[in-house]
Write an enzyme that holds these catalytic residues in place. Sequence first.
Site, PDB file in Angstrom:
ATOM      1  N   HIS A 209     -27.089  14.835 -41.487  1.00 55.08           N
ATOM      2  CA  HIS A 209     -26.167  15.857 -41.969  1.00 55.08           C
ATOM      3  C   HIS A 209     -25.032  16.175 -41.008  1.00 55.08           C
ATOM      4  CE1 HIS A 209     -28.382  18.469 -39.243  1.00 55.08           C
ATOM      5  NE2 HIS A 209     -27.340  19.283 -39.308  1.00 55.08           N
TER       6      HIS A 209
HETATM    7  C1  UD1 Z   1     -24.601  23.794 -39.933  1.00 54.03           C
HETATM    8  C2  UD1 Z   1     -24.413  23.814 -38.413  1.00 54.03           C
HETATM    9  C3  UD1 Z   1     -25.259  22.716 -37.783  1.00 54.03           C
HETATM   10  C4  UD1 Z   1     -26.709  22.833 -38.202  1.00 54.03           C
HETATM   11  C5  UD1 Z   1     -26.795  22.868 -39.728  1.00 54.03           C
HETATM   12  C6  UD1 Z   1     -28.228  23.084 -40.135  1.00 54.03           C
HETATM   13  C7  UD1 Z   1     -22.152  24.571 -37.795  1.00 54.03           C
HETATM   14  C8  UD1 Z   1     -20.871  24.188 -37.187  1.00 54.03           C
HETATM   15  N1  UD1 Z   1     -23.027  23.587 -38.043  1.00 54.03           N
HETATM   16  O1  UD1 Z   1     -24.125  22.545 -40.379  1.00 54.03           O
HETATM   17  O2  UD1 Z   1     -25.193  22.837 -36.377  1.00 54.03           O
HETATM   18  O3  UD1 Z   1     -27.431  21.720 -37.708  1.00 54.03           O
HETATM   19  O4  UD1 Z   1     -25.983  23.936 -40.229  1.00 54.03           O
HETATM   20  O5  UD1 Z   1     -28.503  22.727 -41.432  1.00 54.03           O
HETATM   21  O6  UD1 Z   1     -22.384  25.743 -38.022  1.00 54.03           O
HETATM   22  N2  UD1 Z   1     -23.103  23.177 -48.194  1.00 54.03           N
HETATM   23  C9  UD1 Z   1     -23.547  23.426 -49.439  1.00 54.03           C
HETATM   24  N3  UD1 Z   1     -24.508  24.385 -49.620  1.00 54.03           N
HETATM   25  C10 UD1 Z   1     -25.015  25.088 -48.577  1.00 54.03           C
HETATM   26  C11 UD1 Z   1     -24.530  24.831 -47.285  1.00 54.03           C
HETATM   27  C12 UD1 Z   1     -23.583  23.872 -47.103  1.00 54.03           C
HETATM   28  O7  UD1 Z   1     -23.115  22.809 -50.429  1.00 54.03           O
HETATM   29  O8  UD1 Z   1     -25.907  25.935 -48.793  1.00 54.03           O
HETATM   30  C13 UD1 Z   1     -22.083  22.123 -48.004  1.00 54.03           C
HETATM   31  C14 UD1 Z   1     -20.689  22.634 -48.156  1.00 54.03           C
HETATM   32  O9  UD1 Z   1     -19.912  21.647 -48.721  1.00 54.03           O
HETATM   33  C15 UD1 Z   1     -20.256  22.849 -46.714  1.00 54.03           C
HETATM   34  C16 UD1 Z   1     -20.968  21.705 -46.027  1.00 54.03           C
HETATM   35  O10 UD1 Z   1     -22.211  21.583 -46.718  1.00 54.03           O
HETATM   36  O11 UD1 Z   1     -18.882  22.809 -46.585  1.00 54.03           O
HETATM   37  C17 UD1 Z   1     -21.242  21.935 -44.566  1.00 54.03           C
HETATM   38  O12 UD1 Z   1     -21.898  23.171 -44.371  1.00 54.03           O
HETATM   39  P1  UD1 Z   1     -21.688  24.005 -43.011  1.00 54.03           P
HETATM   40  O13 UD1 Z   1     -22.417  25.270 -43.110  1.00 54.03           O
HETATM   41  O14 UD1 Z   1     -20.252  24.019 -42.655  1.00 54.03           O
HETATM   42  O15 UD1 Z   1     -22.330  23.103 -41.903  1.00 54.03           O
HETATM   43  P2  UD1 Z   1     -23.683  22.285 -41.883  1.00 54.03           P
HETATM   44  O16 UD1 Z   1     -23.353  20.855 -41.994  1.00 54.03           O
HETATM   45  O17 UD1 Z   1     -24.696  22.814 -42.825  1.00 54.03           O
END
Ligand code: UD1
Length: 365
Positions: A209
């Site tokens: 991820h």
């Molecule tokens: C975040 C953390 C990472 C951690 C991970 C745990 C940061 C910079 N990164 O990464 O260190 O290892 O969480 O899981 O904070 N999305 C969804 N649904 C959700 C959440 C995310 O669809 O419930 C999608 C969205 O398109 C979003 C993308 O995933 O833009 C990334 O989510 P984001 O919260 O930015 O970072 P993670 O990759 O989850």
Amino acid sequence: MKIVTVVGARPQFVKAATVSAAIALQRKQGADLEEVLVHTGQHYDPNMSQVFFDQLEVPRPKYNLAVGSGSHGAMTGKMLGAVEQIIVEEAPDWLLVYGDTNSTLAGALAAAKLHVPVCHVEAGLRSFDKRMPEEVNRILTDHVSELLLCPTRAAVSNLKNEGVTRGVHHVGDVMYDAALMFTKVADAPEVVLGRYGLEPKGFRLATVHRAENTDDPARLEGIVSALASLAEPRCPILLPLHPRTRATLKSGGLLELAERNPALRLVEPVPFLDMIVLEKQAQLILTDSGGVQKEAYFHGVPCVTLREDTEWVETIAAGWNQLVGADRVRIEAAVLAAAPGRPIDEYGSGDAAAKVVALLQSKDG
Ligand code: UD1
């Protein structure tokens, strides 16, 4: 004493569950302790968020900021403003944050600006790669924290190298506490394996991820092609897909490559209580997650890490973990070479959360 805890992303719900349980225990024994939980809403899909609260008995958040997705700046900015208001309203003695996500940084920064002391659990970890958003979050959070609670000796020495020694304690790893605590309440292995159609020690488990992998088509292709070639009917690979990974596989035309081999099983993100059983029952784990690298060790399973660096250097030194990046040939070679390593003595004995709470209490006033 009042603690405001800020969480927002999947692993933080797990970490907070251990400390919340230790706080509850202290309260039961008469301590004057109150915890107010703030969920930033960084993770919002039900199986990325709600399921953790349902299963882990984390106290329900008093506040849900529902910030959702966005660019790093927009997301962090929204959280910062909202957490600031909560701190003003709640007037806590401590602001507690975990790990290295945007929610961690927003919580820490909001508190530091209001002169509320910050306690950072999982302080001092470094990948020495500032292109990782998590590395920036960690460094900044550590440098505004009063209490820096480190999971490993390497973390303590990283802080020392940055001139940070005040308030630094090696308490062990709350994720080890979580592994012990939740293994006891997870469903029986045959029940969990049955849900996914797997046999004990008859499969490999993979997670991907990290932005550095999902947002780079060449790296993602290297990983997916390695997984597709390694998966075989008598030893399938289970790949729970973070929503970000599913989206980039789709937009990059890689979903087809992943789905071509039915022994590579793509599933929705799995609840933590299933994950720990799957980790324990896997032959081998391939991951780019920090937490999963360590959980592999906690459950005695060799790990192949799909990154160029790791914050958990002791897992490499002890021989449990191999760092291979995203190159298909290197991944395949590491899978063949993977074997158990030596014991690691720095994660504590399941008492890290109790130490966190004791240190918060000792610094009260
Ligand atoms: C975040 C953390 C990472 C951690 C991970 C745990 C940061 C910079 N990164 O990464 O260190 O290892 O969480 O899981 O904070 N999305 C969804 N649904 C959700 C959440 C995310 O669809 O419930 C999608 C969205 O398109 C979003 C993308 O995933 O833009 C990334 O989510 P984001 O919260 O930015 O970072 P993670 O990759 O989850």
